[in-house]
Design a protein around this motif. Structure first.
Motif, mmCIF file in Angstrom:
data_model
loop_
_atom_site.group_PDB
_atom_site.id
_atom_site.type_symbol
_atom_site.label_atom_id
_atom_site.label_comp_id
_atom_site.label_asym_id
_atom_site.label_seq_id
_atom_site.Cartn_x
_atom_site.Cartn_y
_atom_site.Cartn_z
ATOM 1 N N PRO A 120 0.817 -1.221 0.000
ATOM 2 C CA PRO A 120 0.000 0.000 0.000
ATOM 3 C C PRO A 120 0.849 1.269 0.000
ATOM 4 O O PRO A 120 0.481 2.263 -0.624
ATOM 5 N N VAL A 121 1.991 1.219 0.694
ATOM 6 C CA VAL A 121 2.873 2.385 0.728
ATOM 7 C C VAL A 121 3.455 2.646 -0.657
ATOM 8 O O VAL A 121 3.508 3.791 -1.122
ATOM 9 N N ALA A 122 3.881 1.575 -1.339
ATOM 10 C CA ALA A 122 4.416 1.734 -2.694
ATOM 11 C C ALA A 122 3.356 2.290 -3.642
ATOM 12 O O ALA A 122 3.649 3.143 -4.488
ATOM 13 N N ARG A 123 2.116 1.819 -3.496
ATOM 14 C CA ARG A 123 1.033 2.343 -4.347
ATOM 15 C C ARG A 123 0.806 3.819 -4.088
ATOM 16 O O ARG A 123 0.546 4.596 -5.014
ATOM 17 N N GLN A 124 0.900 4.235 -2.817
ATOM 18 C CA GLN A 124 0.711 5.649 -2.486
ATOM 19 C C GLN A 124 1.841 6.498 -3.072
ATOM 20 O O GLN A 124 1.609 7.607 -3.571
ATOM 21 N N VAL A 125 3.063 5.970 -3.044
ATOM 22 C CA VAL A 125 4.192 6.680 -3.654
ATOM 23 C C VAL A 125 3.946 6.847 -5.149
ATOM 24 O O VAL A 125 4.151 7.925 -5.713
ATOM 25 N N ARG A 126 3.491 5.778 -5.800
ATOM 26 C CA ARG A 126 3.216 5.862 -7.239
ATOM 27 C C ARG A 126 2.113 6.869 -7.537
ATOM 28 O O ARG A 126 2.182 7.591 -8.538
ATOM 29 N N THR A 127 1.110 6.928 -6.676
ATOM 30 C CA THR A 127 0.021 7.889 -6.876
ATOM 31 C C THR A 127 0.545 9.312 -6.825
ATOM 32 O O THR A 127 0.240 10.142 -7.699
ATOM 33 N N TYR A 128 1.341 9.624 -5.793
ATOM 34 C CA TYR A 128 1.947 10.956 -5.690
ATOM 35 C C TYR A 128 2.807 11.242 -6.917
ATOM 36 O O TYR A 128 2.762 12.333 -7.499
ATOM 37 N N LEU A 129 3.604 10.262 -7.305
ATOM 38 C CA LEU A 129 4.520 10.432 -8.426
ATOM 39 C C LEU A 129 3.765 10.722 -9.719
ATOM 40 O O LEU A 129 4.124 11.646 -10.472
#
Length: 345
Positions: A120-129
């Protein structure tokens, strides 16, 4: 707009957004080792809230891509130097000697965020990116007339020249003779240098609007230089940053020192230049020779080793122990593009 699926599947797309490492801290704090640059496998796993084994398997599958973006596997002497400099609870304790250690740069951690599907943290990083990249691609950019761009560039260069040649040396002289106001003068000098750096980046942006990429231009010029031309280029950079009595020495008598000079506040400077390309790195033997000449023989205040490539782990360790300042390819490109070298301030 780049989609998350495309980001997960395309190495080229991942590479195009790897400079935006600031998104990691927007999601949650990324704890770094004491060197301020690396994290271990366990620390990466903690950040993404997954098992360490998941990170190890991902690193194994994408070793070449991650290695190109700052993942390193340390063994032997490199590992001992690294552990000595970063000994902390973050490295953990082991009953037996460790054979190897994988360390990741912030860029490599962002790379992992674009590969780790089930975090979930990686997905959130991708969303911000993806959001930031979408804004950057869709935000309208004003296109000034060519004459206006050229005029702004000349003004930026003139102001930068005045700051570098007049204002900063004046502060250096005041700091050298000041007493109670020394701290305030140093802070003011740092403010001036920040303005100077911003003007350099503004000039780069103007060049980009004209269709020129300053970094590419600098890189191509450096690549075309002979070893002698490169030495004179570094000498010119020293003069630009306020150094005096800059001399390019004769090859037969240099004892590993190619350039000498002194800063505006009187500190002596010795420089070794290495003009190499491709995957070549500066070996430890070259660093040992220069460190011996600069420290034991000439006893200079500032020893700079400037290279058009990177440094081996062994040579970096020797530089750190002997107080030699290394300037690698990326730092050289920024210096050549107008950013003042920190060691000379």
């Amino acid at each position: 707009m780049i989609s998350e699926t495309a980001l997960l599947e395309s190495a080229a797309l991942r590479s195009s957004v790897l400079e935006r490492t600031d998104v990691l801290d927007r999601v949650k704090a990324l704890s770094l080792l004491p060197d301020g640059m690396h994290v271990t496998t366990a620390m990466v796993a903690t950040y993404f809230e997954v098992a360490a084994e998941a990170i190890r398997q991902l690193a194994k599958r994408h070793r070449a891509e991650l290695a190109a973006n700052g993942m390193i596997v340390l063994r032997g002497a490199d590992l001992r130097h690294f552990e000595r400099d970063n000994m902390s609870l973050s490295l953990g304790s082991y009953p037996q000697a460790r054979r190897s250690l994988t360390a990741y740069s912030r860029r490599a951690v962002l790379n992992i965020a674009m590969l780790l599907r089930d975090s979930p943290v990686a997905r959130q990083v991708r969303t911000y990116l993806l959001d930031i990249e979408h804004l950057a691609r869709t935000q309208p950019v004003e296109s000034p007339a060519p004459a206006s761009v050229e005029l702004d560039a000349r003004i930026d260069q003139r102001i930068t020249h005045i700051l570098g040649k007049t204002v900063v040396p004046m502060f250096n002289a005041l700091i050298e003779t000041s007493g109670e106001h020394r701290r305030e003068l140093i802070e003011l000098r740092e403010d001036i240098e920040n303005v100077e750096r911003k003007l350099c980046w503004h000039h780069a942006r103007l060049a980009a609007l004209e269709g020129d990429t300053l970094v590419d231009e600098v890189r191509s010029k450096l690549k075309a230089m002979t070893w002698r031309a490169f030495e004179h280029h570094v000498a010119d950079l020293l003069r630009r940053d306020g150094c005096l009595d800059v001399v390019v020495r004769q090859a037969r008598t240099d004892r590993g020192i190619d350039i000498t000079g002194r800063t505006a506040d009187g500190r002596t400077v010795a420089v070794q230049c290495k003009n190499r390309s491709g995957r070549w790195t500066v070996p430890s033997a070259d660093m040992q020779k220069f460190a011996g000449a600069a420290r034991a023989i000439d006893q200079v205040d500032i020893a700079l080793f400037v290279a058009t490539c990177n440094f081996s782990h062994e040579s970096e360790a020797i530089a750190k122990l002997s107080g030699v300042v290394t300037v690698n390819r990326e730092e050289l490109e920024a210096w050549s593009a107008g950013v003042r070298l920190k060691a000379l301030r």
